[in-house]
Design a protein around this motif. Structure first.
Motif, short mmCIF file in Angstrom:
data_model
loop_
_atom_site.label_atom_id
_atom_site.label_comp_id
_atom_site.label_asym_id
_atom_site.label_seq_id
_atom_site.Cartn_x
_atom_site.Cartn_y
_atom_site.Cartn_z
N GLU A 101 0.84 -1.19 0.00
CA GLU A 101 0.00 0.00 0.00
C GLU A 101 0.89 1.26 0.00
OE1 GLU A 101 -3.04 0.87 -0.52
OE2 GLU A 101 -2.48 2.91 -0.03
N PRO A 102 0.97 1.95 -1.14
CA PRO A 102 1.94 3.05 -1.26
C PRO A 102 1.68 4.22 -0.33
CG PRO A 102 0.50 2.92 -3.21
CD PRO A 102 0.23 1.70 -2.38
N THR A 103 0.42 4.43 0.06
CA THR A 103 0.12 5.62 0.88
C THR A 103 0.51 5.43 2.35
OG1 THR A 103 -2.12 4.93 1.44
CG2 THR A 103 -1.85 6.17 -0.61
N LEU A 104 0.96 4.24 2.72
CA LEU A 104 1.39 4.04 4.12
C LEU A 104 2.68 4.78 4.42
CD1 LEU A 104 0.60 0.27 4.76
CD2 LEU A 104 -0.58 2.25 5.72
N HIS A 105 3.44 5.14 3.39
CA HIS A 105 4.66 5.92 3.67
C HIS A 105 4.25 7.22 4.35
CE1 HIS A 105 8.37 8.08 3.40
NE2 HIS A 105 8.98 7.05 2.83
N PRO A 106 4.82 7.53 5.54
CA PRO A 106 4.35 8.70 6.28
C PRO A 106 4.58 10.02 5.55
CG PRO A 106 6.02 7.46 7.52
CD PRO A 106 5.83 6.73 6.23
N LYS A 107 5.46 10.01 4.54
CA LYS A 107 5.68 11.26 3.79
C LYS A 107 5.15 11.11 2.36
CE LYS A 107 9.08 13.09 6.76
NZ LYS A 107 10.48 13.26 7.08
N PHE A 108 4.02 10.47 2.24
CA PHE A 108 3.44 10.21 0.92
C PHE A 108 3.26 11.51 0.13
CE2 PHE A 108 -0.38 9.62 -1.78
CZ PHE A 108 0.16 8.69 -2.66
N ARG A 109 2.75 12.56 0.80
CA ARG A 109 2.50 13.80 0.07
C ARG A 109 3.78 14.38 -0.52
NH1 ARG A 109 3.48 18.67 1.06
NH2 ARG A 109 3.89 18.32 3.26
N GLU A 110 4.84 14.37 0.28
CA GLU A 110 6.12 14.91 -0.22
C GLU A 110 6.63 14.10 -1.42
OE1 GLU A 110 7.63 15.61 4.18
OE2 GLU A 110 9.27 15.67 2.72
#
Ligand code: SF4
Length: 262
Positions: A101-110
């Protein structure tokens, strides 16, 4: 997908980009991975997952895991885009998917911000999108990242918790009405729905009716209906015949949704 074509194998990504591969609908598609190389990380444990079971690798590690540095991910994306561009290769789509799940990265927006700038520099006509299981859709950081993308493809495999527990096996809280509201208010979302048969089956009439009720809430711009293409984690699962997928998509179309079988 040809109905009787053999299921394909899938390899976890060993870095932050993979491909590009030729796809039927998205042209030459470069995969983007925000997750640690060679490790599946997901908030679901879908029996149909092509990456295998979540449990033996990363169950419960979604929050505590050491995620790759943003600069490492973007550095590799830039190197790959520069190589492809110098070689005159086509890139039509850049898709965040990868090892779970790619959005689990805490800095997804960056990461999305950086990837959008790199697309502008190397392949301005490319579409940057995401395949997400939607479980994080109400996190502010994720919503901000999703909004920056050219396209958002989010999963909805069932319209009631019985089906979602069976087909997606969420490993963390998954409140269906809250998720639907998050999807509805995000706007401009494409819903992707996996239908399976065999050891788990989400194609029953009433389950499809519940799924369509959820589409009515979300009002997606498009609905992609599909079945297995790669070996699933649960070997007891089977593909749903094309005619049945078409019948499901037709029910969604009759309810006013722009649904297609993939
Ligand atoms: S959401 Fe996607 S990556 Fe996660 S278990 Fe399901 S199919 Fe696999």
């Amino acid at each position: 997908m040809a109905e009787n074509a053999p299921l394909k194998n899938y390899q976890l990504a060993s870095s932050y980009t993979y491909g590009p591969i030729r796809t039927r609908r998205c042209g030459m598609s470069l995969g983007l991975n925000t997750l640690p190389p060679n490790l599946k990380v997901c908030s679901f444990d879908c029996p149909y997952c092509q990456c295998g079971w979540t449990e033996p690798t990363a169950r419960g590690r979604g929050e505590r895991l050491k995620y790759p540095e943003v600069k490492e991910i973007l550095g590799e994306i830039e190197t790959r885009l520069a190589e492809l561009s110098a070689a005159g290769e086509r890139v039509d789509t850049m898709t965040f998917a990868g090892n779970g799940e790619p959005t689990l990265h805490p800095k997804f927006r960056e990461i999305v911000e950086g990837a959008m700038a790199l697309k502008k520099k190397y392949y301005p006509a490319a579409i940057v999108d995401v395949l997400s299981n939607a479980q994080t859709v109400n996190r502010e950081n994720v919503r901000a990242g999703l909004k920056l993308l050219d396209r958002r493809i989010l999963k909805l495999d069932g319209g009631n918790m019985r089906v979602i527990e069976a087909v997606d096996k969420p490993l963390v809280k998954f409140d269906l009405p809250e998720i639907l509201e998050g999807l509805r208010t995000l706007g401009d979302v494409t819903i992707q729905s996996m239908f399976v048969a065999g050891s788990t089956d989400n194609t029953g009439d009433e389950d499809v009716a519940d799924w369509i009720k959820c589409l009515d809430v979300v009002k997606p711009v498009a609905v992609q209906v599909y079945t297995l293409d790669r070996f699933p984690a649960d070997k007891g699962l089977k593909r749903v015949p094309k005619a049945k997928l078409e019948a499901i998509a037709e029910r969604a179309r009759k309810a006013g949704h722009s649904a297609e079988v993939f």
